[in-house]
Enzyme design. Structure first.
Site, PDB file in Angstrom:
ATOM      1  N   ALA A   1      49.860  55.670  55.007  1.00 58.75           N
ATOM      2  CA  ALA A   1      49.273  56.150  53.755  1.00 58.75           C
ATOM      3  C   ALA A   1      48.023  55.354  53.373  1.00 58.75           C
ATOM      4  O   ALA A   1      47.333  55.710  52.422  1.00 58.75           O
ATOM      5  CB  ALA A   1      50.312  56.056  52.640  1.00 58.75           C
ATOM      6  N   ASP A   2      47.745  54.288  54.104  1.00 61.08           N
ATOM      7  CA  ASP A   2      46.638  53.400  53.742  1.00 61.08           C
ATOM      8  C   ASP A   2      45.304  54.137  53.791  1.00 61.08           C
ATOM      9  O   ASP A   2      44.939  54.741  54.808  1.00 61.08           O
ATOM     10  CB  ASP A   2      46.618  52.220  54.706  1.00 61.08           C
ATOM     11  N   ILE A   3      44.575  54.071  52.696  1.00 61.93           N
ATOM     12  CA  ILE A   3      43.340  54.851  52.604  1.00 61.93           C
ATOM     13  C   ILE A   3      42.287  54.348  53.585  1.00 61.93           C
ATOM     14  O   ILE A   3      41.516  55.131  54.144  1.00 61.93           O
ATOM     15  CB  ILE A   3      42.808  54.842  51.145  1.00 61.93           C
TER      16      ILE A   3
END
Length: 316
Positions: A268-270
DNA sequence: GGCCAGGCTAGCA
DNA sequence: TGCTAGCATGGC
């Protein structure tokens, strides 16, 4: 790694210096580059690239002491050592040196990582640019947990500002060779803070609650990092996400940056999603599900694959 | 001035 | 189980 007091040079004047065996390749210049750009707003680490070393406080033997991590040799035959004040008790020095070795990823076998993904042209290009780049871990899981919570949903620059403000408010300052050296506060110190004290530093109300409540969980034993260290990645994810303010991404960051676990994929890390979009040349930003699917091929090196993709953003 | 940033929770369907 | 509004602020 080598970190035994028996190998330490010791006199009343010279710093105590313990060699660290570091698996090649290792390029300290890439570490200095990275942290000069993205990771050093919080003055917890003093970078001294001209002396090929960095300095930070490490907790060992119940105290915090300044440790200089010194690099020598070259990328293919690197050397390293941990230097600490003369008169440091040998068992404390040995513990600090072990922490320093862990912090710089002394045992990480990059050659195996490169070999694992050498068939992927996208990574091969990154390996050319980043040969010898290793993660710099946090020596203290509590510090890592706090930094991770603070960094949630914020740009790294502002997060660094908040981390530094918290360290100034609740931590200590050591003196090292005439320079002040910030020491990140321990759990007891953060647990004593009020939410309003953090609000005054521009923490959001919720972030103030997450930070202080997590510190209180550490103090009262609900969060025990010695126990977390013994859990599998999945067990740690299940247990820690029960705590308010700690989601999947935060546990993944803890496992990566505190324990150096090799196979975490913070899908999920942008930053990772942006990096994959760039490196893969995608029209739209991939979702977390997309990242999970793409990253499956990086096992058992998903942590380092993620790190090199983060670094690709810096090089862009 | 608007969008974005190394997310998470609570509420809702 | 899965989706989303709201959070809050600084950086660009």
């Amino acid at each position: 790694m080598t970190a035994s007091p028996a190998s330490a040079a010791f006199s009343s004047d010279e710093p105590m210096r313990i060699p660290i065996a570091i698996a090649p390749p290792y390029d300290a210049r890439l570490l200095f580059e990275r942290y000069a750009q993205v990771g050093n707003r919080a003055r917890l680490v003093r970078l001294e690239p001209e002396r090929r070393r960095f300095v930070r406080a490490i907790r060992a033997g119940g105290t915090a002491l300044p440790v200089a991590v010194e690099f020598g040799g070259d990328v293919e035959a690197p050397t390293a050592a941990a230097a600490m004040p003369a008169g440091t008790p040998p068992h404390v020095a040995a513990e600090a040196a072990r922490a320093a070795a862990h912090m710089i990823g002394a045992d990480v076998d990059l050659a195996a990582f490169y070999a694992c993904l050498s068939d992927d042209a996208r990574f091969a290009a990154l390996f050319d640019r980043l040969r010898g780049s290793k993660l710099l871990l946090d020596p203290d899981p509590f510090e890592c947990m706090m930094k991770t919570i603070i960094t949630q949903q914020l740009n790294l620059s502002f997060a660094g500002t908040l981390i530094e403000r918290l360290a100034v408010l609740a931590g200590d300052t050591l003196e090292h060779e005439g320079h002040p050296l910030l020491v990140f506060p321990d759990a007891e110190s953060v647990a004593r803070l009020s939410y309003d004290e953090l609000r005054a530093l521009s923490f959001s109300q919720r972030k103030a609650e997450y930070v202080v409540d997590t510190a209180r969980a550490v103090v009262d034993g609900r969060l025990d990092f010695a126990r977390v260290e013994r859990l599998s990645d999945d067990e740690a994810l299940r247990e820690l996400t029960q705590l308010r303010g700690i989601g999947r991404w935060s546990v993944e960051c803890l496992l990566i940056f505190a324990y150096g676990r090799p196979d975490l994929l913070p899908a999920a890390d942008i930053g990772l999603r942006n990096a994959v979009r760039n490196v893969w040349g995608l029209d739209a930003q991939p979702t977390a599900k997309d990242i999970d699917a793409i990253g499956a091929a990086w096992t058992p090196w998903r942590t380092y694959a993620t790190y090199y993709l983060w670094e690709s953003l810096r090089l862009k």
